[in-house]
Design an enzyme around this catalytic site. Structure first.
Site, PDB file in Angstrom:
ATOM      1  CG  HIS A  38     -60.206 -15.325  16.235  1.00 40.10           C
ATOM      2  ND1 HIS A  38     -61.069 -15.507  15.324  1.00 40.10           N
ATOM      3  CD2 HIS A  38     -59.494 -14.177  16.014  1.00 40.10           C
ATOM      4  CE1 HIS A  38     -60.995 -14.374  14.394  1.00 40.10           C
ATOM      5  NE2 HIS A  38     -60.391 -13.879  14.886  1.00 40.10           N
ATOM      6  CG  ASP A  45     -64.161 -17.268  15.873  1.00 40.29           C
ATOM      7  OD1 ASP A  45     -63.841 -17.101  17.203  1.00 40.29           O
ATOM      8  OD2 ASP A  45     -63.453 -17.205  15.003  1.00 40.29           O
ATOM      9  CB  SER A  74     -61.160 -11.044  13.662  1.00 41.46           C
ATOM     10  OG  SER A  74     -60.698 -11.590  12.728  1.00 41.46           O
TER      11      SER A  74
END
Length: 705
Positions: free
Chosen positions: A83, A219, A627
């Site tokens: 992402h 991810d 992230s």
């Protein structure tokens, strides 16, 4: 003004295996080092941060200013979240080469794809410059005078600091303005896409699974840093070569088990851990619900249109993900605050604070703080929500209103300074062109009709039939001609004429009122931080996240989100197959992955039970910006890739509760399994250093016995 020397406050703290907090890596010696050891770490503070020698911090890069990444090979190979690289993957995608749907893997350096504008920044060193920054700042100054003096001191300090010509500097505030640090950085601008799994792996579970566990999302994505022949930062050039890092992270194949030490090293964005109870109550009971409603209305339209058309899906993939991510996060944040009874817990802490003020004779100086917060937030609440609603409608969810907003800024700029006309014109044309790259008028019209009622009763959908902004060609023609001709055309456009009064109101009324009412809150928050550390010096204080490099440590742990429910800390590939729904946009699974599962063709990436781990939970205190952060084991090896938090734990931005706050990480064995067995990109595995720290430890024990 007397500013607290924060480090001295830590000396009296009782050291134990505590968790929570986002710690400055240059200040880990002492309490943090011991806490990490008590949790199982074998790392020293210098292993993590060392200016004079290679250390873990040299492998941690700020990815495009919003995520974290890490170097995993001696050839500058970078790992981050899927992402985080999503917009780059999207930008290279088309109906003919749908890298979002099918994935992308460069099988040689020549096939790696450049990404204009993408950068990765490393920290060279960190220095405490509190004394210099606060020189001449006194208590009797107004808030504006203080900030002016601080800015002047900071600018002078940055101009004098010793650094290489290609390096940059920045000074950041910590502990609400009680401490300041200078960062010397190196930014690399030639970053190329190396690999990304299909969204059915990298985004598996999509909105349904977002922020929840058990999670089964791979991810991750891979990039590579390129440098000039001297291994220094350089703009993109075919002559550039793969970067040779000061340090890269070896990858452990031994995996994890409950109770293992975990360290997440990255660039967390923002937290507000020292808010008063009245602020938490305002956010969760008024501010968040307003934002949630607007985004939910937009998502209903976007999601439906994306399911109807692959072209729309590609165009809106990144935008939908951004809108949905915060929408669901705010819902979970509210749930977590309620579940942990955070508001009442904060009020109980405030009672302790007031008692300590009285005992230490500080009541006269600081006793006004909490009552003043109550008054300030009562006056601030409505304008804070109105301002944010404008931002949600005009800048986050609706592209036509976004274009009118940017056009308004352009008009004001050339009116105030006609000399910048050519530069401003080029800028607005670039902005409009960029928006239209991923624009569908029917989607946008539906979003407008859904979100605009949250801001105004004047909802005029007919503007879409007559405005020039909905077509790139006609939109750009609005900006042709002399400044006078251009301004006349803009103001005759129905969409701009509709939006301009609201944008005027935002700039001339709403935003000034917000700033006027927010300024005393910010100043009082600084005073509150000072008062807390004076009244309760033995509390465990850590600085709020502010986009700078931080360490957070914990352990692999499961959790119980509600009565009679317990989540084990590890999810497996079996769960991917169990969730599989053929053709579903969230839970479809590539046939090759199914084939690998059925054949049990896992290579060396299965655990002792013969299963492939996908994700695992930890007690690390993370937030947005973490992230892509590496999860590092007790020996300094990479074991996971941070990408999410559990839904109820998103309230850790305001209130960290070790009982329910969990971060979610991709197990590196799943990453390697996808790269090797699914993608067939064995050449990338060959770049990495794969290690077995647990097996090595076991052999050492056997030798001793």
């Amino acid at each position: 003004m007397k500013f607290i020397k924060i480090l001295l406050l830590f000396i009296t703290l009782q050291v134990s295996a505590q968790q929570g907090g986002m710690w400055i890596p240059s200040l880990l010696e002492g309490m943090n080092e011991q806490e990490m050891a008590n949790l199982g770490s074998k790392l020293t503070a210098k292993d993590i941060y060392d200016v004079n020698n290679s250390s873990l911090k040299d492998a941690i890069g700020h990815f495009n200013g919003g995520c974290t990444s890490e170097v995993i090979s001696p050839k500058g190979l970078i790992l981050t979240n899927h992402h985080c690289g999503y917009s780059q993957i999207q930008s290279h995608s088309s109906l003919e080469n749908d890298y979002l749907k099918d994935g992308f893997w460069a099988m040689s350096l020549e096939e790696e794809l450049p990404n204009p504008g993408l950068f990765i920044e490393f920290i060279v060193r960190i220095e405490d410059v509190t004394t210099q920054v606060l020189n001449g700042v006194t208590e009797d100054m107004t808030e504006k005078e203080k900030q002016s003096a601080i800015s002047k001191n900071s600018n002078a300090l940055e101009a004098e600091v010793q650094k290489e010509a290609w390096q940059d500097t920045k000074i950041k505030s910590f502990y609400k303005g009680n401490q300041y640090f200078l960062f010397v950085t190196e930014r690399f601008n030639d970053i190329r896409l190396v690999g990304a799994p299909p969204s059915s792996i990298g985004k598996f579970g999509s909105d349904t699974d977002n922020w929840v566990f058990p999670r089964h999302t791979g991810d991750f994505s891979m990039f590579r840093i390129y440098a000039d022949k001297n291994n220094r930062p350089a703009e993109y050039s075919k002559d550039n070569v793969p970067y040779k890092p000061k340090h890269f992270l070896p990858i452990s194949l031994d995996g994890i088990e409950e109770g293992d030490f975990t360290m997440v090293f990255g660039f967390p964005g923002t937290t507000d851990e020292y808010l008063p109870a009245v602020a938490i109550e305002h956010i969760t009971k008024a501010y968040n619900p307003s934002n949630i409603a607007i985004r939910e209305a937009a998502l209903k339209v976007i999601d439906a249109k994306m399911k109807e058309s692959d072209e729309v899906r590609i165009k809106y993939a990144s935008k939908q993900a951004r809108i949905a991510n915060a929408w669901k996060k705010w819902i979970g944040e509210n749930l977590g605050i309620e579940k942990s009874n955070a508001i009442e817990e904060r009020r109980a802490f405030e009672a302790t604070f007031k008692k300590a003020l009285k005992e230490k004779g500080l009541e006269t100086k600081y006793g006004n703080i909490l009552p003043e917060f109550d008054v300030l937030y009562e006056n601030f609440a409505d304008i804070n929500i109105k301002r944010r609603s404008f931002i949600e409608v005009f800048l986050v969810t609706n592209e036509l209103m976004n274009m009118t907003f940017r056009t308004y800024q352009f008009e004001q700029a050339i009116k105030n300074n006609p000399d910048i006309f050519d530069k401003a014109k080029a800028s607005i044309e670039g902005t409009i062109t960029g928006i239209h790259k991923n624009y569908d008028v029917n989607v946008d019209k539906g979003v407008f009709e859904s979100v605009m009622p949250f801001y105004t009763n004047n909802v005029d959908v007919s503007i879409y039939n007559n405005t020039a902004f909905t077509s790139l060609d006609t939109a750009l023609k609005l900006f042709e001609g002399t400044p006078e001709e251009l301004i006349e055309k803009l103001n005759n456009d129905p969409a701009y004429a509709y939006a301009k009064p609201m944008i005027d109101e935002f700039y001339n009324t709403i935003n000034p009122e917000f700033e006027a009412k927010n300024e005393p809150i910010t100043a009082l928050q600084t005073e509150y931080m000072t008062a807390l550390m004076k009244a309760l010096p033995n509390e465990r204080y850590f600085p709020d996240a502010n986009g700078t490099l931080r360490v957070t440590y914990g352990q692999v742990r499961g959790y119980s989100p509600r009565d009679a429910v317990y989540y084990s800390p590890v999810s497996y590939l079996d769960g991917v197959i169990e969730k599989y729904i053929p053709g579903d946009y969230e839970f479809d699974v590539p046939q090759k992955l199914i084939d690998l599962y059925e054949a049990k063709d896992y290579g060396p990436y299965a655990d002792a039970n013969g299963k492939v781990p996908v994700c695992f939970l930890g007690t690390n205190h993370t937030t947005g910006g973490n992230s892509g952060s590496p999860t590092i084991d007790a020996h300094g090896n990479l074991i996971g890739l941070n990408f999410d938090r559990v839904w109820e734990g998103t309230m850790s931005d305001m209130y960290y509760d070790p009982e329910i706050c969990r971060n979610i990480m991709v197990d590196l064995r799943y990453v390697l399994f996808i790269v090797d067995k699914y993608a067939g990109a064995k050449h990338l595995i060959d770049e990495m250093e794969l290690v077995h720290p647990k097996k090595a430890k076991s052999k050492q024990k056997n030798k001793k016995n």
